[in-house]
Design an enzyme around this catalytic site. Structure first.
Site: not given
Length: 337
Positions: A60, A129, A85-86, A82-83
């Protein structure tokens, strides 16, 4: 006009902008050939080629850094994390580089970067997620933060974000992606909100950055929220029979304090709501600003409706979410004060 869910509306926004402007590129983890884990970028690589719709490594920090470099060289990157959280491995790039590029170069460079990311729970994604981390990003000067609640706004807001010369963190509530939702099975129960499909223009249009939407007019209490909780607040007001005015912020930074203040000065009562944990959430910022602007009009303390102050509780996620009953309790509290 076409009937779209939020995924289709966001895909349409990307398609419209990539067709209009050859500088717009889309990339991220699985966001090229596969079309994204939620299919928001589906078919873009097939239509626009590998140079404009491509996959990125699972890194990321590198994704954000690549987007900054592209923007500095004249492109308009739309990067997918992608999420939500990432996103934190890329936080240093966002704070130290992306948000400051215009200022540290005295306007020589701008940063027309959009970082798209799915947020919130409701898909049984577990602790890694399901976060709603928007408050972290509202505290970064130089970054705009947006979160839609319906397909029409999602498309118009994403187009506005791509056309903005400054960086935007664009949160996409996962519970609203595909269609109806409820407390357990994903069905369209009225107690959890209306079917979030909608009529969406197929071509280019914009929803202004920084302009809230009064989605339900009323005189008894003002509810200020965004994303999924807009639908939950509507369902709660209808269930309780309360004459609530509901404001969908749409843009968190810069947020539309004029529309909020006008409503609170009319109703004299206010509830602010977020899916994220309570302490230091964005609802606290709203409550503080509303108190500053509307103190003499308030007839009761401002109430907060939020998630719990715990790590995301996978086994109890539908208890964690602020549901209609929590909104009804807050409405009763301000109306009885």
């Amino acid at each position: 006009m076409a009937t779209m869910n939020m995924i289709q509306a966001l895909n349409s926004a990307l398609d419209v902008m990539m067709e209009r402007d050859g500088d717009v590129v889309s990339f991220g983890e699985d966001a090229g050939y596969f079309g994204g884990v939620f299919r928001v970028t589906a078919n873009l690589q097939k239509k626009y080629g590998l140079d404009r719709s491509f996959d990125a490594p699972i890194n990321e920090a590198a994704i954000v850094a690549m987007a900054i470099g592209m923007a500095a060289r004249g492109l308009k990157p739309v990067a997918e994390i992608q999420f939500a959280d990432y996103i934190f491995p890329g936080l240093d790039q966002i704070v130290s580089e992306l948000s400051r590029l215009r200022y540290r170069t005295a306007g020589t460079f701008t940063a027309p970067v959009v970082i798209r990311t799915p947020c919130g729970g409701g898909i049984r994604g577990g602790q890694t997620h399901s976060m709603s981390p928007e408050a972290f990003f509202t505290h970064i000067p130089g970054v705009q933060v947006m979160m839609p609640s319906n397909p029409y706004d999602a498309k118009g807001m994403l187009i506005s974000a791509i056309e903005s010369p400054d960086p935007v963190i664009f949160f996409e509530p996962k519970r609203l992606y595909n269609g109806p939702f409820d407390g357990h099975s994903g069905g369209a129960l009225s107690s959890w909100g209306k079917h979030p499909k909608g009529e969406v223009p197929e071509g280019h249009y914009t929803v202004p950055i920084g302009k809230a939407d009064v989605v339900r007019e009323g005189n008894a209490v003002t509810i200020v929220t965004y994303g999924t909780l807009v639908l939950v607040a509507q369902a709660a007001a209808e269930k309780a029979g309360v004459d609530a005015e509901i404001i969908d912020l749409r843009t968190l930074v810069p947020y539309d304090i004029e529309t909020i203040a006008r409503s609170v000065n009319k109703t004299g009562r206010c509830i602010v709501a977020q899916e994220a944990p309570r302490t230091s959430g964005f609802a606290a910022e709203l409550a503080a600003q509303i108190q500053e602007e509307c103190f003499y009009a308030l007839e009761a303390p401002i109430q907060r409706v939020t998630g719990w102050d715990t790590p995301y509780p996978h086994a109890h996620e539908w208890s964690y979410f602020p549901g209609p009953e929590r909104f009804i309790n807050a409405m009763n509290a301000v109306l009885e004060a």
